[in-house]
Design a protein around this motif. Structure first.
Motif, PDB file in Angstrom:
ATOM      1  N   ALA A 271       0.818  -1.215   0.000  1.00 36.48           N
ATOM      2  CA  ALA A 271       0.000   0.000   0.000  1.00 36.48           C
ATOM      3  C   ALA A 271       0.846   1.257   0.000  1.00 36.48           C
ATOM      4  O   ALA A 271       0.376   2.326  -0.397  1.00 36.48           O
ATOM      5  CB  ALA A 271      -0.929   0.002   1.220  1.00 36.48           C
ATOM      6  N   LEU A 272       2.107   1.147   0.432  1.00 35.52           N
ATOM      7  CA  LEU A 272       2.969   2.317   0.533  1.00 35.52           C
ATOM      8  C   LEU A 272       3.770   2.579  -0.733  1.00 35.52           C
ATOM      9  O   LEU A 272       4.750   3.327  -0.702  1.00 35.52           O
ATOM     10  CB  LEU A 272       3.921   2.169   1.732  1.00 35.52           C
ATOM     11  N   THR A 273       3.346   2.001  -1.855  1.00 34.57           N
ATOM     12  CA  THR A 273       3.973   2.374  -3.125  1.00 34.57           C
ATOM     13  C   THR A 273       3.858   3.889  -3.314  1.00 34.57           C
ATOM     14  O   THR A 273       4.690   4.523  -3.951  1.00 34.57           O
ATOM     15  CB  THR A 273       3.298   1.634  -4.296  1.00 34.57           C
ATOM     16  N   VAL A 274       2.812   4.465  -2.735  1.00 35.84           N
ATOM     17  CA  VAL A 274       2.690   5.917  -2.572  1.00 35.84           C
ATOM     18  C   VAL A 274       2.559   6.182  -1.084  1.00 35.84           C
ATOM     19  O   VAL A 274       1.935   5.411  -0.359  1.00 35.84           O
ATOM     20  CB  VAL A 274       1.458   6.454  -3.333  1.00 35.84           C
ATOM     21  N   ALA A 275       3.171   7.285  -0.590  1.00 35.99           N
ATOM     22  CA  ALA A 275       3.182   7.570   0.842  1.00 35.99           C
ATOM     23  C   ALA A 275       1.770   7.813   1.378  1.00 35.99           C
ATOM     24  O   ALA A 275       0.937   8.406   0.704  1.00 35.99           O
ATOM     25  CB  ALA A 275       4.071   8.780   1.108  1.00 35.99           C
ATOM     26  N   PHE A 276       1.532   7.360   2.609  1.00 31.71           N
ATOM     27  CA  PHE A 276       0.240   7.538   3.252  1.00 31.71           C
ATOM     28  C   PHE A 276       0.417   7.707   4.750  1.00 31.71           C
ATOM     29  O   PHE A 276       1.442   7.345   5.316  1.00 31.71           O
ATOM     30  CB  PHE A 276      -0.651   6.307   3.020  1.00 31.71           C
ATOM     31  N   THR A 277      -0.625   8.223   5.391  1.00 25.72           N
ATOM     32  CA  THR A 277      -0.683   8.236   6.841  1.00 25.72           C
ATOM     33  C   THR A 277      -1.160   6.859   7.321  1.00 25.72           C
ATOM     34  O   THR A 277      -1.700   6.061   6.551  1.00 25.72           O
ATOM     35  CB  THR A 277      -1.665   9.302   7.344  1.00 25.72           C
ATOM     36  N   THR A 278      -0.994   6.615   8.623  1.00 20.09           N
ATOM     37  CA  THR A 278      -1.448   5.338   9.194  1.00 20.09           C
ATOM     38  C   THR A 278      -2.947   5.145   8.966  1.00 20.09           C
ATOM     39  O   THR A 278      -3.391   4.073   8.550  1.00 20.09           O
ATOM     40  CB  THR A 278      -1.143   5.301  10.702  1.00 20.09           C
ATOM     41  N   GLY A 279      -3.711   6.197   9.237  1.00 20.47           N
ATOM     42  CA  GLY A 279      -5.157   6.094   9.075  1.00 20.47           C
ATOM     43  C   GLY A 279      -5.569   5.816   7.645  1.00 20.47           C
ATOM     44  O   GLY A 279      -6.511   5.056   7.397  1.00 20.47           O
ATOM     45  N   SER A 280      -4.863   6.422   6.684  1.00 15.00           N
ATOM     46  CA  SER A 280      -5.199   6.199   5.280  1.00 15.00           C
ATOM     47  C   SER A 280      -4.925   4.759   4.875  1.00 15.00           C
ATOM     48  O   SER A 280      -5.710   4.141   4.156  1.00 15.00           O
ATOM     49  CB  SER A 280      -4.394   7.154   4.391  1.00 15.00           C
ATOM     50  N   VAL A 281      -3.791   4.211   5.324  1.00 21.27           N
ATOM     51  CA  VAL A 281      -3.479   2.806   5.022  1.00 21.27           C
ATOM     52  C   VAL A 281      -4.543   1.903   5.638  1.00 21.27           C
ATOM     53  O   VAL A 281      -5.030   0.964   5.005  1.00 21.27           O
ATOM     54  CB  VAL A 281      -2.081   2.433   5.532  1.00 21.27           C
ATOM     55  N   ALA A 282      -4.907   2.199   6.870  1.00 24.58           N
ATOM     56  CA  ALA A 282      -5.915   1.380   7.556  1.00 24.58           C
ATOM     57  C   ALA A 282      -7.237   1.399   6.797  1.00 24.58           C
ATOM     58  O   ALA A 282      -7.880   0.357   6.609  1.00 24.58           O
ATOM     59  CB  ALA A 282      -6.101   1.884   8.983  1.00 24.58           C
ATOM     60  N   ALA A 283      -7.659   2.583   6.355  1.00 24.39           N
ATOM     61  CA  ALA A 283      -8.931   2.701   5.631  1.00 24.39           C
ATOM     62  C   ALA A 283      -8.872   1.959   4.307  1.00 24.39           C
ATOM     63  O   ALA A 283      -9.841   1.306   3.900  1.00 24.39           O
ATOM     64  CB  ALA A 283      -9.265   4.179   5.404  1.00 24.39           C
TER      65      ALA A 283
END
Length: 350
Positions: A271-283
């Motif tokens: 999922a981090l192929t593009v940067a995200f916040t923890t909440g965004s990854v969780a969602a």
């Protein structure tokens, strides 16, 4: 009927290509409005969580009035919306852009609103705006500011992270020269000396030695959007994706990564192929924030993920080692998801 945007370069234009480093706040407000007024089923998956959250927050009367006002001027499905709404000066920030918007001349207001009326019936109040009503123009600028402050700014760290990941890929491509960058812009096709992209209508943008400013956008989700007036500095806003390009996503083996890292950790890493916040990854993954946080700690300790604070949020992105493990360490194009040419949503040909 679907068309094509053709951007015609001369040798001189390559000297004046500007690659914006970050998203433009006013463009993101207008395009965020388009996302909010578009059915969730018609949006790419990465924009659906934002739309749901924004729709829930857009319930107070002032914000709803701001959405209606801006929607009258720049509806998502418009073939054209006025260029004065997105002044080039907003590259210097929201305050500078809004100051320019508030000072739009009466002649320009009349000209661009008359052009908009060629494509769709305009509300009666726009006649007062076209006549130069400063109070109404201030209300338009205030609506842009309110929409951005209440619906865009809370998620700005995710916008910045997505654009930053795209910027990293674009910077890698620069090793091959400017034409290599143009070849990697995802929704565009480069055939020297013309850059083309899908568009609601057939349109030719001739740069004539002026160069062009290319602005990446988080909320642009269907196709690029070009400034309509050929006499203004050429600007094209184009979509960047928070999804990995298909060619890159296929490079790694999910089963092999799952066996190596565990299924949950492998999904977080992918999922981090593009940067995200923890909440965004969780969602995105349908996991709890605490579970994602635990996986991120392990991945960070292994040198696969780097985490840094961006405003009120912590943003996570792959390290070089993480990209190599996923098979995404080479430069790659942004996924072809776009936002509508500048004739509004249909083409702003936006």
């Amino acid at each position: 009927m679907a068309g094509v945007l053709r951007i015609h370069f001369t040798d001189r234009d390559f000297r004046y290509v500007q690659l914006a480093k970050s998203a433009d706040p006013i463009w993101e407000a207008i395009l965020g409005l388009h996302v909010l007024s578009t059915s969730t089923t018609r949006l790419p998956p990465e924009l659906r969580p934002w739309r749901r959250g924004a729709a829930a927050r857009a319930q107070n009367d002032e914000l709803r009035a701001a959405c209606r006002l801006l929607g009258d001027l720049a509806p998502a499905d418009a073939a054209y919306f006025p260029d004065f709404l997105t002044p080039v000066e907003s590259e210097e920030g929201m305050s500078v852009g809004l100051r320019t918007l508030r000072s739009t001349s009466r002649a320009r207001l009349a000209r661009e609103l008359q052009e908009a009326a060629r494509y769709r019936p305009m509300p009666g109040w726009t006649r007062r705006l076209a006549s130069g009503d400063r109070q109404l123009l201030d209300q338009v600028a205030d609506a842009v500011l309110r929409f951005h402050a209440e619906l865009i700014a809370p998620d700005w760290s995710e916008v910045e992270a997505t654009v930053a990941a795209h910027r990293d890929r674009r910077t890698d491509a620069l090793e091959g020269g400017m034409t290599a960058v143009l070849e990697k812009l995802g929704c565009f096709t480069w055939r020297d000396p013309v850059l083309t992209a899908p568009y609601p209508v057939d349109s030719d943008l001739r740069l004539r030695g002026r160069g062009i400013r290319l602005i990446p956008s988080f909320f642009c989700h269907t196709m690029p959007i070009a400034i309509a007036d050929p006499n203004l500095p050429p600007v094209v806003v184009y979509p960047v994706s928070s999804q990995p390009p298909a060619s890159q996503a296929a490079a790694g083996s999910p089963d092999a990564l799952g066996a190596l890292l565990g299924t949950g950790r492998a999904r977080v890493l992918d999922a981090l192929t593009v940067a995200f916040t923890t909440g965004s990854v969780a969602a995105r993954l349908g996991l709890s924030a605490s579970t994602v946080s635990g996986h991120l700690k392990v991945l960070r300790d292994a040198g696969l993920v780097h985490s840094e604070r961006a405003g009120a949020h912590v943003v996570h992105r792959l390290t070089g080692r993480g990209r190599h493990l996923l098979g995404t360490d080479g430069p790659g194009p942004a996924s072809p998801v776009a936002g509508g040419p500048r004739s509004g949503g249909a083409g702003r040909r936006g």
